[in-house]
Design a protein around this motif. Structure first.
Motif, PDB file in Angstrom:
ATOM      1  N   ARG A  38       0.765  -1.321  -0.004  1.00  0.00           N
ATOM      2  CA  ARG A  38      -0.059   0.038   0.000  1.00  0.00           C
ATOM      3  C   ARG A  38       0.724   1.386   0.070  1.00  0.00           C
ATOM      4  N   THR A  39       2.071   1.263   0.659  1.00  0.00           N
ATOM      5  CA  THR A  39       2.810   2.463   0.713  1.00  0.00           C
ATOM      6  C   THR A  39       4.048   1.932  -0.204  1.00  0.00           C
ATOM      7  N   PRO A  40       4.638   2.870  -0.988  1.00  0.00           N
ATOM      8  CA  PRO A  40       5.689   2.520  -2.249  1.00  0.00           C
ATOM      9  C   PRO A  40       6.758   2.315  -1.183  1.00  0.00           C
ATOM     10  N   PHE A  41       7.756   1.289  -1.914  1.00  0.00           N
ATOM     11  CA  PHE A  41       8.814   1.075  -1.482  1.00  0.00           C
ATOM     12  C   PHE A  41      10.009   2.136  -1.604  1.00  0.00           C
ATOM     13  N   PRO A  42      10.741   2.330  -0.831  1.00  0.00           N
ATOM     14  CA  PRO A  42      12.059   3.303  -1.100  1.00  0.00           C
ATOM     15  C   PRO A  42      12.523   2.846  -2.326  1.00  0.00           C
ATOM     16  N   SER A  43      13.508   3.667  -2.947  1.00  0.00           N
ATOM     17  CA  SER A  43      13.802   3.681  -4.254  1.00  0.00           C
ATOM     18  C   SER A  43      14.670   2.304  -4.380  1.00  0.00           C
ATOM     19  N   ALA A  98      13.930  -4.402  -0.329  1.00  0.00           N
ATOM     20  CA  ALA A  98      12.347  -4.432  -0.253  1.00  0.00           C
ATOM     21  C   ALA A  98      11.975  -4.935  -1.707  1.00  0.00           C
ATOM     22  N   HIS A  99      12.640  -4.488  -2.593  1.00  0.00           N
ATOM     23  CA  HIS A  99      12.161  -5.121  -3.889  1.00  0.00           C
ATOM     24  C   HIS A  99      12.548  -6.307  -4.347  1.00  0.00           C
ATOM     25  N   ARG A 100      13.609  -6.914  -3.775  1.00  0.00           N
ATOM     26  CA  ARG A 100      14.086  -8.197  -3.688  1.00  0.00           C
ATOM     27  C   ARG A 100      12.978  -8.989  -3.062  1.00  0.00           C
ATOM     28  N   GLY A 101      12.520  -8.663  -1.990  1.00  0.00           N
ATOM     29  CA  GLY A 101      11.600  -9.359  -1.223  1.00  0.00           C
ATOM     30  C   GLY A 101      10.335  -9.604  -1.981  1.00  0.00           C
ATOM     31  N   ALA A 145       2.093  -1.616  -8.895  1.00  0.00           N
ATOM     32  CA  ALA A 145       2.798  -2.358  -8.231  1.00  0.00           C
ATOM     33  C   ALA A 145       4.371  -2.029  -8.384  1.00  0.00           C
ATOM     34  N   PRO A 146       5.425  -2.378  -7.718  1.00  0.00           N
ATOM     35  CA  PRO A 146       6.702  -1.919  -7.655  1.00  0.00           C
ATOM     36  C   PRO A 146       7.429  -2.105  -9.153  1.00  0.00           C
ATOM     37  N   GLY A 147       8.589  -1.379  -9.089  1.00  0.00           N
ATOM     38  CA  GLY A 147       9.418  -1.612 -10.164  1.00  0.00           C
ATOM     39  C   GLY A 147      10.130  -2.995  -9.910  1.00  0.00           C
ATOM     40  N   ARG A 148      10.540  -3.620 -11.150  1.00  0.00           N
ATOM     41  CA  ARG A 148      11.039  -4.830 -11.206  1.00  0.00           C
ATOM     42  C   ARG A 148      12.606  -4.803 -10.793  1.00  0.00           C
ATOM     43  N   VAL A 149      13.238  -5.298 -10.039  1.00  0.00           N
ATOM     44  CA  VAL A 149      14.746  -5.324  -9.678  1.00  0.00           C
ATOM     45  C   VAL A 149      15.310  -6.439 -10.519  1.00  0.00           C
ATOM     46  N   GLY A 150      14.474  -7.418 -10.866  1.00  0.00           N
ATOM     47  CA  GLY A 150      15.271  -8.531 -11.665  1.00  0.00           C
ATOM     48  C   GLY A 150      15.252  -8.362 -13.201  1.00  0.00           C
ATOM     49  N   GLU A 182      10.330  20.337  -9.280  1.00  0.00           N
ATOM     50  CA  GLU A 182      11.709  20.290  -8.943  1.00  0.00           C
ATOM     51  C   GLU A 182      12.254  19.459  -7.705  1.00  0.00           C
ATOM     52  N   SER A 183      11.167  19.205  -7.248  1.00  0.00           N
ATOM     53  CA  SER A 183      11.272  18.287  -5.788  1.00  0.00           C
ATOM     54  C   SER A 183      11.679  16.852  -6.315  1.00  0.00           C
ATOM     55  N   ALA A 184      12.455  16.334  -5.406  1.00  0.00           N
ATOM     56  CA  ALA A 184      13.056  14.932  -5.709  1.00  0.00           C
ATOM     57  C   ALA A 184      11.963  13.969  -5.093  1.00  0.00           C
ATOM     58  N   ASP A 185      11.134  14.402  -4.426  1.00  0.00           N
ATOM     59  CA  ASP A 185      10.126  13.345  -3.633  1.00  0.00           C
ATOM     60  C   ASP A 185       8.808  13.267  -4.014  1.00  0.00           C
ATOM     61  N   THR A 186       8.525  13.916  -5.263  1.00  0.00           N
ATOM     62  CA  THR A 186       7.085  13.750  -5.765  1.00  0.00           C
ATOM     63  C   THR A 186       6.980  12.285  -6.301  1.00  0.00           C
ATOM     64  N   ALA A 187       5.760  11.932  -6.594  1.00  0.00           N
ATOM     65  CA  ALA A 187       5.571  10.672  -7.006  1.00  0.00           C
ATOM     66  C   ALA A 187       6.073  10.487  -8.699  1.00  0.00           C
ATOM     67  N   TRP A 188       6.344  11.745  -9.082  1.00  0.00           N
ATOM     68  CA  TRP A 188       6.930  11.613 -10.625  1.00  0.00           C
ATOM     69  C   TRP A 188       8.531  11.698 -10.738  1.00  0.00           C
ATOM     70  N   SER A 189       9.289  12.119  -9.717  1.00  0.00           N
ATOM     71  CA  SER A 189      10.534  12.585  -9.903  1.00  0.00           C
ATOM     72  C   SER A 189      11.550  11.440 -10.088  1.00  0.00           C
ATOM     73  N   GLU A 190      11.323  10.406  -9.522  1.00  0.00           N
ATOM     74  CA  GLU A 190      12.257   9.363  -9.784  1.00  0.00           C
ATOM     75  C   GLU A 190      12.169   8.708 -11.383  1.00  0.00           C
ATOM     76  N   GLY A 191      10.754   8.548 -11.435  1.00  0.00           N
ATOM     77  CA  GLY A 191      10.334   8.231 -12.896  1.00  0.00           C
ATOM     78  C   GLY A 191      11.091   9.051 -13.955  1.00  0.00           C
ATOM     79  N   TYR A 192      11.011  10.449 -13.657  1.00  0.00           N
ATOM     80  CA  TYR A 192      11.668  11.281 -14.610  1.00  0.00           C
ATOM     81  C   TYR A 192      13.082  10.978 -14.644  1.00  0.00           C
ATOM     82  N   VAL A 193      13.902  10.937 -13.967  1.00  0.00           N
ATOM     83  CA  VAL A 193      15.274  10.722 -13.747  1.00  0.00           C
ATOM     84  C   VAL A 193      15.656   9.526 -14.417  1.00  0.00           C
ATOM     85  N   PHE A 194      14.699   8.393 -14.333  1.00  0.00           N
ATOM     86  CA  PHE A 194      14.587   7.270 -14.881  1.00  0.00           C
ATOM     87  C   PHE A 194      14.564   7.402 -16.518  1.00  0.00           C
TER      88      PHE A 194
END
Lengths: 334, 380
Positions: free
Chosen positions: B27-32, B41-44, B85-90, B338-350
């Motif tokens: 329910r709550t997103p994992f850390p990066s 967390a993603h491995r789990g 669902a979370p990003g796929r570490v594998g 410009e914030s690094a902690d929005t729901a979009w910021s990491e997706g943008y960097v990726f």
């Protein structure tokens, strides 16, 4: 799930392509642009014989039953060969005239290709008839069946209300129509007619873009500068790669819209096919250089068509609005 | 006949996936993913997926999959990303190494490597690029020297995605020097990132997070059992992987459709501003076009057609779509953009990396022009 034209559909488009390739359509377009419709009418009859107009008409009126996928595939070929005339308008007219008295009276002539129809609709979205001024009708001088859609219904126009207006695409002869005339029906299927017309434009634009790409690929392969074909330069390659990518991603939108016939899907297909065709036109003009900028060179027939289709049957922002209004109603599902 | 509907059995599969995801997606997103904590967390999560056979649905059952065909994989992906669902570490292992093992590996290798990849117990990093070999990958110089029972690999790899936290890696090494062409004499190897002689130096990507790493290799022993295919045939083997990478399975349409729907929601929540209307519409239409393009390609593939160079159009399209979509989202966020902690910021960097990795888009455009349009080869 099988999102591909089948063998029969591919054979149909291949035979249409072969017939149009043999028809010297550039000469037909040039005749048409001068107001000489004889060669265009002859070609029109052959397109009708191939069954194209029957693809929007029920069997009892001489048609092949509505087949939007086949219709879209056919219109890709019509666009590819720059066929002139009120092709899209004839399809929309067939839908507008679907009610029994009009259907029996007019549809057989449209299917047989003895009648060419054009439609004047009010300015504004969705043929909704709430604006007063009528848009100009395409090829009102050549059409034998002239329809006007107003807030009060569908009318048989009494004729041209003024001279043909000169267009940037000289083969598109826009004509003002008089709305006064016989009332055919008070409540024509405006939205369905718009959807079918817009689908046909989308497919036609895709074909225009594909032809522009093909001609330009051929040209840059044989034109040499600095001792090599200009098509070996990366700047040229990348421009054409982008034109191809845009067209190939518009293609499934057109096929998908023909499959669903949802107005938002059709608007999206129309927008992207026209954008891709116009992008191909810009690349074609730039890469041909000055020769491409002449009216005499046949490339101009497709260049000017790509520009005209962008705003015909729904300008970009109108199409985007339909897409977003639909999306805001909630996700349509995957 | 053109048919966009799924079979009842595939719809049943969709319903099953949807129900499972609704019950299990955190329910709550994992850390990066690019932090030690987030990686764990993603491995789990991969383990949780694998426990009910959802981690690699397209693989054969014996390796932890469901034998789901291409269409069901597409359906699963639509549901997966729509569920948030979370990003796929594998991902590197699953989309790059696994297809190579299915095509070129031995039975023993598949049995040894694939099950632990499916559960996330072993996470794989790719080791293609070198400081002097990027787009011109065949010019790589890391070498593999024959030794008793295997090879000793030495050299430097870089831009190795996931390597900061991953367990093992795969890549190409020069096993025969002085071949007539640079594409010859390369060998495809798997190796342990914790083996003696391996130094991993994480590299901070644009936001500072160690999304990739440099690998310094100094006579690292690789047993013969970790060579894929014949020594010296690595280029051909890797290119079949690269074909997959650029092809249908690297970025599924479901992912972009989910992002586009989120973008429409963001636009709505901001009062549907006119200035962004065109870009929001184009992102949504682009995601739909990518989905339909993929269904068309999958239909051809299922009828036995090889997909080949058209995957280069695919890569250019999705990478530019993803970037445009995220740029639009950040603009809609206005000052928060410009914030690094929005729901979009990491997706943008990726998304910024998309046009660069997996074959830079300039290389893809060359491929489209030369192999699809038939334009003459020339100097790049």
């Amino acid at each position: 799930m099988r999102f591909l034209p089948d063998a029969e559909q591919r054979a149909f488009t291949a035979s249409l392509h072969a017939m149009l390739s043999a028809a010297d359509t550039p000469a037909v377009v040039r005749d048409w642009s001068r107001g000489d419709h004889a060669s265009g009418r002859a070609l029109w009859s052959r397109i009708a014989e191939a069954g194209v107009f029957g693809l929007a008409v029920p069997q009892e009126y001489g048609g092949l039953e509505p087949h939007p996928v086949e219709l879209a595939l056919a219109f890709v070929e019509l666009g590819r060969h720059a066929v002139p005339g009120p092709l899209v308008e004839t399809v929309a007219a067939a839908v507008l005239l679907e009610d029994p008295p009009s259907a029996g009276r007019f549809l057989p002539g449209l299917v047989a290709g003895t009648d060419l129809a054009t439609v004047a609709a009010p300015a504004g979205p969705a043929l909704d008839g709430h604006a007063s001024a009528l848009r100009l009708a395409l090829d009102g001088d050549a059409a034998t069946l002239r329809l006007a859609v107003t807030a009060d219904g569908l009318y048989l126009s009494t004729g041209a209300a003024g001279p043909v207006r000169r267009c940037l695409d000289p083969a598109r002869r826009l004509t003002p129509l008089a709305p006064q005339g016989e009332l055919l029906t008070a409540d024509p299927p405006r939205e369905r007619a718009l959807t079918w017309g817009r689908l046909a434009v989308a497919a036609q634009a895709l074909g225009v873009g594909l032809a522009l790409l093909d001609r330009t690929v051929a040209y840059v392969g044989q034109r040499t500068q600095f001792g090599v074909p200009i098509g070996s330069f990366q700047a040229v390659k990348h421009r054409l790669a982008d034109a191809m990518t845009a067209l190939e991603f518009a293609r499934p939108l057109v096929l998908g819209a023909a499959t669903s016939l949802r107005p938002a899907d059709v608007a999206a297909a129309k927008l992207k096919a026209c954008e891709a065709a116009y992008g191909a036109a810009r690349a074609a003009l730039q890469l041909h250089g000055a020769i491409g900028y002449t009216a005499e060179f046949d490339l101009s027939l497709w260049l000017t068509r790509a520009r005209a289709l962008r705003t015909a049957w729904g300008a970009p922002e109108e199409c985007r609005k339909l897409v977003l209004d639909d999306a805001l109603k909630g996700p349509a599902g995957p | 006949m053109v048919d966009l509907s799924h079979s009842p059995a595939d719809e049943e599969f969709r319903a099953e996936a949807r129900a499972w995801l609704a019950a299990h997606v955190p329910r709550t997103p994992f850390p990066s993913l690019e932090t030690a904590e987030g990686f764990a967390a993603h491995r789990g999560w991969e383990g949780e997926l694998a426990a009910d056979r959802w981690s690699v649905v397209s693989w054969p059952k014996e390796y932890g999959g469901r034998d789901a065909g291409l269409l069901r994989w597409l359906v699963f992906e639509e549901e997966y990303w729509a569920a948030g669902a979370p990003g796929r570490v594998g991902q590197n292992g699953v989309s790059l190494l696994a297809p190579t093992l299915f095509e070129h590996g031995t039975q023993e290798q598949r049995a040894r490597v694939l099950p632990s990849m499916a559960t996330g117990e072993v996470v794989w990093a790719q080791a293609w690029s070198e400081p002097e070999a990027g787009s011109d990958l065949a010019s790589l110089t890391s070498r593999a020297v024959r030794t008793d029972g295997g090879w000793l690999i030495s050299g430097q790899k870089t831009w190795s995605s996931r390597a900061a936290f991953a367990d093992r890696a795969f890549g190409l090494f020069r096993s025969a020097p002085d071949t007539p062409r640079p594409h010859q004499g390369l060998t495809y190897l798997m190796f342990d990132l914790r083996a003696p002689g391996v130094t991993v130096r994480p590299i901070g990507r644009l936001d500072g997070r160690p999304a990739f790493a440099e690998l310094f290799l100094d006579d690292v022993f690789v047993p013969d059992e970790d060579v894929i295919g014949e020594p010296g045939q690595g280029w051909r083997i890797a290119m079949s992987t690269a074909g997959e990478e650029r092809g249908l399975t690297l970025r599924s349409p479901g992912r972009f459709l989910a992002s586009a729907h989120r973008l429409v929601e963001l636009w709505r929540s901001r009062g549907c501003p006119e200035h962004a209307r065109a870009r929001v519409a184009d992102a949504l239409i682009g995601a739909r076009a990518y989905q339909l393009f993929t269904y068309a390609a999958a239909s051809r593939f299922l009828e036995g057609e090889r997909l080949g160079p058209e995957s280069s159009m695919n890569k250019v399209f999705w990478s530019e779509l993803d970037l445009a979509l995220h740029e639009t989202a950040l603009d809609l966020l206005e000052e928060d953009g410009e914030s690094a902690d929005t729901a979009w910021s990491e997706g943008y960097v990726f998304a910024l990396a998309g046009p660069i990795y997996a074959g830079a888009n300039e290389i893809q455009r060359d491929i489209v022009a030369e192999r699809l349009l038939g334009l003459p080869k020339g100097r790049r």
